[in-house]
Design a protein around this motif. Sequence first.
Motif, PDB file in Angstrom:
ATOM      1  N   PHE A   1      77.567  86.171   2.107  1.00  0.00           N
ATOM      2  CA  PHE A   1      76.641  86.042   2.845  1.00  0.00           C
ATOM      3  C   PHE A   1      75.414  85.346   2.450  1.00  0.00           C
ATOM      4  O   PHE A   1      74.533  84.847   3.067  1.00  0.00           O
ATOM      5  N   GLY A   2      75.797  84.699   1.155  1.00  0.00           N
ATOM      6  CA  GLY A   2      74.562  83.727   0.508  1.00  0.00           C
ATOM      7  C   GLY A   2      75.412  82.359  -0.126  1.00  0.00           C
ATOM      8  O   GLY A   2      76.530  81.933   0.730  1.00  0.00           O
ATOM      9  N   LEU A   3      74.657  81.903  -1.040  1.00  0.00           N
ATOM     10  CA  LEU A   3      75.318  80.585  -1.741  1.00  0.00           C
ATOM     11  C   LEU A   3      75.111  80.676  -3.281  1.00  0.00           C
ATOM     12  O   LEU A   3      73.995  81.056  -3.725  1.00  0.00           O
ATOM     13  N   GLU A   4      76.065  80.096  -3.678  1.00  0.00           N
ATOM     14  CA  GLU A   4      75.855  79.923  -5.253  1.00  0.00           C
ATOM     15  C   GLU A   4      76.016  78.494  -5.406  1.00  0.00           C
ATOM     16  O   GLU A   4      76.582  77.809  -4.819  1.00  0.00           O
ATOM     17  N   GLY A   5      75.406  78.164  -6.737  1.00  0.00           N
ATOM     18  CA  GLY A   5      75.510  76.794  -7.262  1.00  0.00           C
ATOM     19  C   GLY A   5      76.791  76.335  -7.889  1.00  0.00           C
ATOM     20  O   GLY A   5      77.932  77.483  -7.827  1.00  0.00           O
ATOM     21  N   GLN A   6      76.919  75.626  -8.326  1.00  0.00           N
ATOM     22  CA  GLN A   6      78.294  74.850  -9.015  1.00  0.00           C
ATOM     23  C   GLN A   6      78.256  75.543 -10.233  1.00  0.00           C
ATOM     24  O   GLN A   6      79.617  75.643 -10.951  1.00  0.00           O
TER      25      GLN A   6
ATOM     26  N   SER B   1      79.122  84.212 -23.403  1.00  0.00           N
ATOM     27  CA  SER B   1      79.877  82.922 -22.999  1.00  0.00           C
ATOM     28  C   SER B   1      80.439  83.144 -21.500  1.00  0.00           C
ATOM     29  O   SER B   1      81.357  84.020 -21.770  1.00  0.00           O
ATOM     30  N   ALA B   2      80.135  82.450 -20.844  1.00  0.00           N
ATOM     31  CA  ALA B   2      80.510  82.425 -19.430  1.00  0.00           C
ATOM     32  C   ALA B   2      80.128  80.970 -18.584  1.00  0.00           C
ATOM     33  O   ALA B   2      79.096  80.498 -19.288  1.00  0.00           O
ATOM     34  N   VAL B   3      80.682  81.075 -17.288  1.00  0.00           N
ATOM     35  CA  VAL B   3      79.964  80.073 -16.438  1.00  0.00           C
ATOM     36  C   VAL B   3      78.873  80.865 -15.824  1.00  0.00           C
ATOM     37  O   VAL B   3      79.301  81.944 -15.286  1.00  0.00           O
ATOM     38  N   TYR B   4      77.763  80.556 -15.743  1.00  0.00           N
ATOM     39  CA  TYR B   4      76.420  81.042 -15.231  1.00  0.00           C
ATOM     40  C   TYR B   4      76.219  80.613 -13.911  1.00  0.00           C
ATOM     41  O   TYR B   4      76.073  79.224 -13.520  1.00  0.00           O
ATOM     42  N   TYR B   5      76.097  81.274 -12.687  1.00  0.00           N
ATOM     43  CA  TYR B   5      75.842  80.723 -11.328  1.00  0.00           C
ATOM     44  C   TYR B   5      74.531  81.090 -11.037  1.00  0.00           C
ATOM     45  O   TYR B   5      74.369  82.536 -10.917  1.00  0.00           O
ATOM     46  N   CYS B   6      73.965  80.578 -10.279  1.00  0.00           N
ATOM     47  CA  CYS B   6      72.583  80.914  -9.539  1.00  0.00           C
ATOM     48  C   CYS B   6      72.932  81.099  -8.285  1.00  0.00           C
ATOM     49  O   CYS B   6      74.031  80.413  -7.747  1.00  0.00           O
ATOM     50  N   ALA B   7      72.514  82.175  -7.422  1.00  0.00           N
ATOM     51  CA  ALA B   7      72.866  82.468  -6.153  1.00  0.00           C
ATOM     52  C   ALA B   7      71.465  82.945  -5.359  1.00  0.00           C
ATOM     53  O   ALA B   7      70.367  83.457  -6.147  1.00  0.00           O
ATOM     54  N   ALA B   8      71.748  82.429  -4.042  1.00  0.00           N
ATOM     55  CA  ALA B   8      70.639  82.968  -3.065  1.00  0.00           C
ATOM     56  C   ALA B   8      71.305  83.993  -2.114  1.00  0.00           C
ATOM     57  O   ALA B   8      72.362  83.364  -1.429  1.00  0.00           O
TER      58      ALA B   8
ATOM     59  N   VAL C   1      72.021  75.271  -3.750  1.00  0.00           N
ATOM     60  CA  VAL C   1      71.510  76.063  -4.870  1.00  0.00           C
ATOM     61  C   VAL C   1      72.087  75.053  -5.964  1.00  0.00           C
ATOM     62  O   VAL C   1      73.357  74.768  -5.963  1.00  0.00           O
ATOM     63  N   ALA C   2      71.222  74.797  -7.039  1.00  0.00           N
ATOM     64  CA  ALA C   2      71.613  74.071  -8.185  1.00  0.00           C
ATOM     65  C   ALA C   2      70.920  74.426  -9.476  1.00  0.00           C
ATOM     66  O   ALA C   2      69.962  75.119  -9.517  1.00  0.00           O
TER      67      ALA C   2
ATOM     68  N   LEU D   1      66.918  85.585  -5.133  1.00  0.00           N
ATOM     69  CA  LEU D   1      67.617  84.657  -6.237  1.00  0.00           C
ATOM     70  C   LEU D   1      67.824  85.466  -7.403  1.00  0.00           C
ATOM     71  O   LEU D   1      67.336  86.407  -7.847  1.00  0.00           O
ATOM     72  N   GLY D   2      69.158  84.883  -8.125  1.00  0.00           N
ATOM     73  CA  GLY D   2      69.443  85.529  -9.577  1.00  0.00           C
ATOM     74  C   GLY D   2      70.564  84.777 -10.052  1.00  0.00           C
ATOM     75  O   GLY D   2      70.867  83.860  -9.535  1.00  0.00           O
ATOM     76  N   TRP D   3      71.348  85.604 -10.847  1.00  0.00           N
ATOM     77  CA  TRP D   3      72.349  84.982 -11.815  1.00  0.00           C
ATOM     78  C   TRP D   3      73.438  85.935 -11.745  1.00  0.00           C
ATOM     79  O   TRP D   3      73.083  87.040 -11.899  1.00  0.00           O
ATOM     80  N   PHE D   4      74.571  85.579 -11.777  1.00  0.00           N
ATOM     81  CA  PHE D   4      75.879  86.319 -12.126  1.00  0.00           C
ATOM     82  C   PHE D   4      76.465  85.324 -13.128  1.00  0.00           C
ATOM     83  O   PHE D   4      76.285  84.104 -13.021  1.00  0.00           O
TER      84      PHE D   4
END
Length: 126
Positions: A113-118, A91-98, A4-5, A34-37
């Motif tokens: 159970f999934g994977l997040e980007g950097q 303001s935050a670090v936003y991560y994409c995740a699957a 994920v990127a 897919l989504g964002w946290f």
Amino acid sequence: QVHVAETGGGLVQIGGSLNLSCIASASGLDDYVLGWFRQAPGKEREGVSCVHRSGRRSWYVDDVKGRFTISRGDTENTVHLQMNSLKPQDSAVYYCAAIPYECGGDWYRAISFGLEGQGTQVTVSS
């Protein structure tokens, strides 16, 4: 294996807009949502938004409803987050995740159970 990127993010003034993009590259993603946290310094991780594979159903945390829009991209396994009317509290670090979990308020909690980007930094200046 899922990779994920994210792209996008940056510095913006109050009321400004940013667009985040994400691609999840792998085979066998049919069961992944897919989504964002996001996570701000000193705060807990917070789900922001996710979207069903069809693109027809989505979920947003209350604080961003009406300001953020999630959408599936033209390319398979891509997702975008259009963020408008940004506030300092965004303001935050936003991560994409699957994540192989139903899209909703608890989706991001199943990240193990999934994977997040950097992650990509979003800073809204006051």
